[in-house]
Design a protein around this motif. Structure first.
Motif, PDB file in Angstrom:
ATOM      1  N   MET A   1       0.853  -1.202   0.000  1.00  0.00           N
ATOM      2  CA  MET A   1       0.000   0.000   0.000  1.00  0.00           C
ATOM      3  C   MET A   1       0.882   1.243   0.000  1.00  0.00           C
ATOM      4  O   MET A   1       1.808   1.357   0.787  1.00  0.00           O
ATOM      5  CB  MET A   1      -0.900   0.009   1.234  1.00  0.00           C
ATOM      6  N   LYS A   2       0.580   2.183  -0.905  1.00  0.00           N
ATOM      7  CA  LYS A   2       1.318   3.431  -0.965  1.00  0.00           C
ATOM      8  C   LYS A   2       0.585   4.476  -0.135  1.00  0.00           C
ATOM      9  O   LYS A   2      -0.588   4.765  -0.376  1.00  0.00           O
ATOM     10  CB  LYS A   2       1.459   3.893  -2.419  1.00  0.00           C
ATOM     11  N   LEU A   3       1.292   5.055   0.829  1.00  0.00           N
ATOM     12  CA  LEU A   3       0.685   6.031   1.719  1.00  0.00           C
ATOM     13  C   LEU A   3       0.891   7.440   1.180  1.00  0.00           C
ATOM     14  O   LEU A   3       1.959   7.776   0.657  1.00  0.00           O
ATOM     15  CB  LEU A   3       1.297   5.923   3.116  1.00  0.00           C
TER      16      LEU A   3
ATOM     17  N   ASP B   1      -0.411  -6.052  10.176  1.00  0.00           N
ATOM     18  CA  ASP B   1       0.076  -7.161  10.988  1.00  0.00           C
ATOM     19  C   ASP B   1      -0.687  -8.448  10.657  1.00  0.00           C
ATOM     20  O   ASP B   1      -0.090  -9.521  10.547  1.00  0.00           O
ATOM     21  CB  ASP B   1      -0.061  -6.834  12.474  1.00  0.00           C
ATOM     22  N   ARG B   2      -2.006  -8.342  10.502  1.00  0.00           N
ATOM     23  CA  ARG B   2      -2.795  -9.521  10.142  1.00  0.00           C
ATOM     24  C   ARG B   2      -2.371 -10.075   8.783  1.00  0.00           C
ATOM     25  O   ARG B   2      -2.265 -11.293   8.595  1.00  0.00           O
ATOM     26  CB  ARG B   2      -4.287  -9.170  10.136  1.00  0.00           C
ATOM     27  N   LEU B   3      -2.114  -9.190   7.824  1.00  0.00           N
ATOM     28  CA  LEU B   3      -1.680  -9.632   6.503  1.00  0.00           C
ATOM     29  C   LEU B   3      -0.330 -10.326   6.570  1.00  0.00           C
ATOM     30  O   LEU B   3      -0.118 -11.376   5.939  1.00  0.00           O
ATOM     31  CB  LEU B   3      -1.610  -8.436   5.544  1.00  0.00           C
ATOM     32  N   PHE B   4       0.609  -9.745   7.328  1.00  0.00           N
ATOM     33  CA  PHE B   4       1.935 -10.343   7.440  1.00  0.00           C
ATOM     34  C   PHE B   4       1.871 -11.699   8.127  1.00  0.00           C
ATOM     35  O   PHE B   4       2.558 -12.647   7.732  1.00  0.00           O
ATOM     36  CB  PHE B   4       2.881  -9.414   8.199  1.00  0.00           C
ATOM     37  N   ARG B   5       1.046 -11.801   9.176  1.00  0.00           N
ATOM     38  CA  ARG B   5       0.915 -13.085   9.874  1.00  0.00           C
ATOM     39  C   ARG B   5       0.348 -14.160   8.941  1.00  0.00           C
ATOM     40  O   ARG B   5       0.800 -15.309   8.963  1.00  0.00           O
ATOM     41  CB  ARG B   5       0.029 -12.920  11.114  1.00  0.00           C
ATOM     42  N   LYS B   6      -0.658 -13.775   8.152  1.00  0.00           N
ATOM     43  CA  LYS B   6      -1.230 -14.714   7.191  1.00  0.00           C
ATOM     44  C   LYS B   6      -0.192 -15.134   6.162  1.00  0.00           C
ATOM     45  O   LYS B   6      -0.073 -16.321   5.814  1.00  0.00           O
ATOM     46  CB  LYS B   6      -2.437 -14.081   6.494  1.00  0.00           C
ATOM     47  N   PHE B   7       0.584 -14.167   5.675  1.00  0.00           N
ATOM     48  CA  PHE B   7       1.633 -14.450   4.691  1.00  0.00           C
ATOM     49  C   PHE B   7       2.678 -15.401   5.286  1.00  0.00           C
ATOM     50  O   PHE B   7       3.115 -16.352   4.635  1.00  0.00           O
ATOM     51  CB  PHE B   7       2.291 -13.139   4.260  1.00  0.00           C
ATOM     52  N   ILE B   8       3.062 -15.154   6.540  1.00  0.00           N
ATOM     53  CA  ILE B   8       4.062 -15.997   7.202  1.00  0.00           C
ATOM     54  C   ILE B   8       3.525 -17.416   7.386  1.00  0.00           C
ATOM     55  O   ILE B   8       4.247 -18.399   7.160  1.00  0.00           O
ATOM     56  CB  ILE B   8       4.459 -15.382   8.560  1.00  0.00           C
ATOM     57  N   ARG B   9       2.243 -17.548   7.802  1.00  0.00           N
ATOM     58  CA  ARG B   9       1.656 -18.883   7.950  1.00  0.00           C
ATOM     59  C   ARG B   9       1.667 -19.638   6.634  1.00  0.00           C
ATOM     60  O   ARG B   9       2.011 -20.827   6.575  1.00  0.00           O
ATOM     61  CB  ARG B   9       0.219 -18.757   8.469  1.00  0.00           C
TER      62      ARG B   9
ATOM     63  N   GLN C   1      -4.707   6.813  16.217  1.00  0.00           N
ATOM     64  CA  GLN C   1      -5.659   5.711  16.115  1.00  0.00           C
ATOM     65  C   GLN C   1      -5.770   5.210  14.680  1.00  0.00           C
ATOM     66  O   GLN C   1      -5.899   4.008  14.439  1.00  0.00           O
ATOM     67  CB  GLN C   1      -7.019   6.161  16.648  1.00  0.00           C
ATOM     68  N   THR C   2      -5.704   6.143  13.723  1.00  0.00           N
ATOM     69  CA  THR C   2      -5.720   5.741  12.312  1.00  0.00           C
ATOM     70  C   THR C   2      -4.479   4.920  11.984  1.00  0.00           C
ATOM     71  O   THR C   2      -4.553   3.888  11.304  1.00  0.00           O
ATOM     72  CB  THR C   2      -5.790   6.984  11.404  1.00  0.00           C
ATOM     73  N   ILE C   3      -3.327   5.384  12.476  1.00  0.00           N
ATOM     74  CA  ILE C   3      -2.076   4.651  12.254  1.00  0.00           C
ATOM     75  C   ILE C   3      -2.137   3.279  12.916  1.00  0.00           C
ATOM     76  O   ILE C   3      -1.700   2.268  12.338  1.00  0.00           O
ATOM     77  CB  ILE C   3      -0.880   5.466  12.794  1.00  0.00           C
ATOM     78  N   ALA C   4      -2.694   3.225  14.129  1.00  0.00           N
ATOM     79  CA  ALA C   4      -2.805   1.957  14.847  1.00  0.00           C
ATOM     80  C   ALA C   4      -3.672   0.964  14.077  1.00  0.00           C
ATOM     81  O   ALA C   4      -3.326  -0.223  13.970  1.00  0.00           O
ATOM     82  CB  ALA C   4      -3.362   2.184  16.252  1.00  0.00           C
ATOM     83  N   ARG C   5      -4.797   1.436  13.536  1.00  0.00           N
ATOM     84  CA  ARG C   5      -5.672   0.551  12.749  1.00  0.00           C
ATOM     85  C   ARG C   5      -4.945   0.034  11.513  1.00  0.00           C
ATOM     86  O   ARG C   5      -5.072  -1.137  11.139  1.00  0.00           O
ATOM     87  CB  ARG C   5      -6.956   1.282  12.353  1.00  0.00           C
ATOM     88  N   PHE C   6      -4.191   0.923  10.877  1.00  0.00           N
ATOM     89  CA  PHE C   6      -3.418   0.520   9.697  1.00  0.00           C
ATOM     90  C   PHE C   6      -2.382  -0.552  10.066  1.00  0.00           C
ATOM     91  O   PHE C   6      -2.246  -1.568   9.373  1.00  0.00           O
ATOM     92  CB  PHE C   6      -2.718   1.739   9.090  1.00  0.00           C
ATOM     93  N   LEU C   7      -1.663  -0.340  11.170  1.00  0.00           N
ATOM     94  CA  LEU C   7      -0.628  -1.295  11.589  1.00  0.00           C
ATOM     95  C   LEU C   7      -1.237  -2.647  11.955  1.00  0.00           C
ATOM     96  O   LEU C   7      -0.665  -3.695  11.640  1.00  0.00           O
ATOM     97  CB  LEU C   7       0.157  -0.724  12.772  1.00  0.00           C
ATOM     98  N   LYS C   8      -2.384  -2.634  12.613  1.00  0.00           N
ATOM     99  CA  LYS C   8      -3.035  -3.894  12.979  1.00  0.00           C
ATOM    100  C   LYS C   8      -3.460  -4.663  11.727  1.00  0.00           C
ATOM    101  O   LYS C   8      -3.311  -5.883  11.657  1.00  0.00           O
ATOM    102  CB  LYS C   8      -4.244  -3.622  13.872  1.00  0.00           C
TER     103      LYS C   8
END
Length: 283
Positions: free
Chosen positions: A1-3, A180-188, A170-177
């Motif tokens: 994602m490009k910010l 994080d879910r995408l990275f965890r799925k990719f790692i699995r 809070q916006t940044i936190a939602r983005f990071l979460k």
């Protein structure tokens, strides 16, 4: 994602952080946090652990084998939202914002936000564990080498810390979460793929050593159930027909027909970590 970039940036007070959005305030940590030294009277609270990998977590969730004190009376108490810093391992970013009420080692620093309006806990936990701040912890720590560095409260509280508007946090936190879910799925998925590759590799090995490399070779039963069929021109023989087992010990007495060797006690090797000329050899 490009910010999308912010319209204007400024230099951060911490040079390793680089540029930050121009409207983000930055003050010394003492304006945002106060040190808390609240000691447990009973030691019955949940013991928390602080790691550079997992942040602040209940020790019961970890397989901790380190020495445990007979009593937890006098340990520092903390509450959700407190920033906990492992004073001895701050140079590795061993810190985090606690989501639990409990107790931590008296050697740790417990810092409580002066206002609940300043920081989103997830954002703060992520911010203070990035590489830029880790470099600052190293610079502000006291000690002659990395294993002896200590980040004391006065040094941490004098460090500049950025504090974006909480809505942005809070916006940044939602983005990071979400990331994080995408990275965890990719790692699995990658781990499952690696396991499949390992299984495929083992199948290739099994095929090569029991069937050979010619896929069209005629096969015959090997007579061994777990080996299965083997090429028709291969033999299946007992190992004792191919090799002999010879047991021998070490004789410290030299014989005429033997090449002399030097012997040493294994304890000497263990203590010295390697074989050196300083070890007492026996001829």
């Amino acid at each position: 994602m490009k910010l999308a970039p912010y319209p204007e940036y400024k230099d951060a007070g911490v040079s390793w952080v680089g540029n930050i959005p121009a409207h983000w305030p930055e003050k010394r940590a003492k304006y945002y946090f106060k040190e808390i030294d609240d000691r447990s009277q009973t030691g019955d609270e949940e013991m928390l652990s602080v790691s550079h990998i997992t942040g602040v977590t209940p020790r019961s969730q970890k397989n901790v084998t380190m020495f445990k004190a007979e009593s937890n009376v006098g340990q520092k108490r903390c509450q959700p939202g407190d920033l906990i810093i492992n004073t001895m391992w701050a140079w590795m970013s061993a810190l985090g914002v606690s989501n639990h009420a409990g107790i931590v080692s008296p050697a740790y620093g417990v810092y409580r936000p002066r206002s609940n309006q300043d920081y989103d806990y997830y954002y703060l936990d992520s911010l203070l564990r990035i590489g830029g701040y880790r470099s600052e912890y190293i610079c502000r720590s006291t000690g002659i080498r990395s294993s002896r560095l200590r980040l004391y409260p006065d040094k941490f509280l004098s460090m500049p810390v950025v504090c974006p508007p909480q809505e942005e946090q809070q916006t940044i936190a939602r983005f990071l979460k979400a990331q994080d879910r995408l990275f965890r799925k990719f790692i699995r998925n990658k781990r499952r793929f690696i396991e499949l590759l390992k299984e495929q590799k083992q199948n290739v090995i099994n095929q090569a050593v029991t069937r050979g490399l010619n896929p069209n070779v005629k096969l015959k039963p090997s007579g061994v159930e777990w080996i299965g069929d083997i090429p028709e021109h291969w033999d299946a023989r007992r190992l004792r027909t191919l090799a002999a087992v010879r047991a021998s010990g070490v004789d410290k007495n030299a014989n005429v027909d033997e090449v002399p060797v030097l012997l040493c006690n294994y304890v000497d090797v263990y203590k010295n970590d390697r074989i050196t000329a300083a070890i007492d050899f026996k001829g």
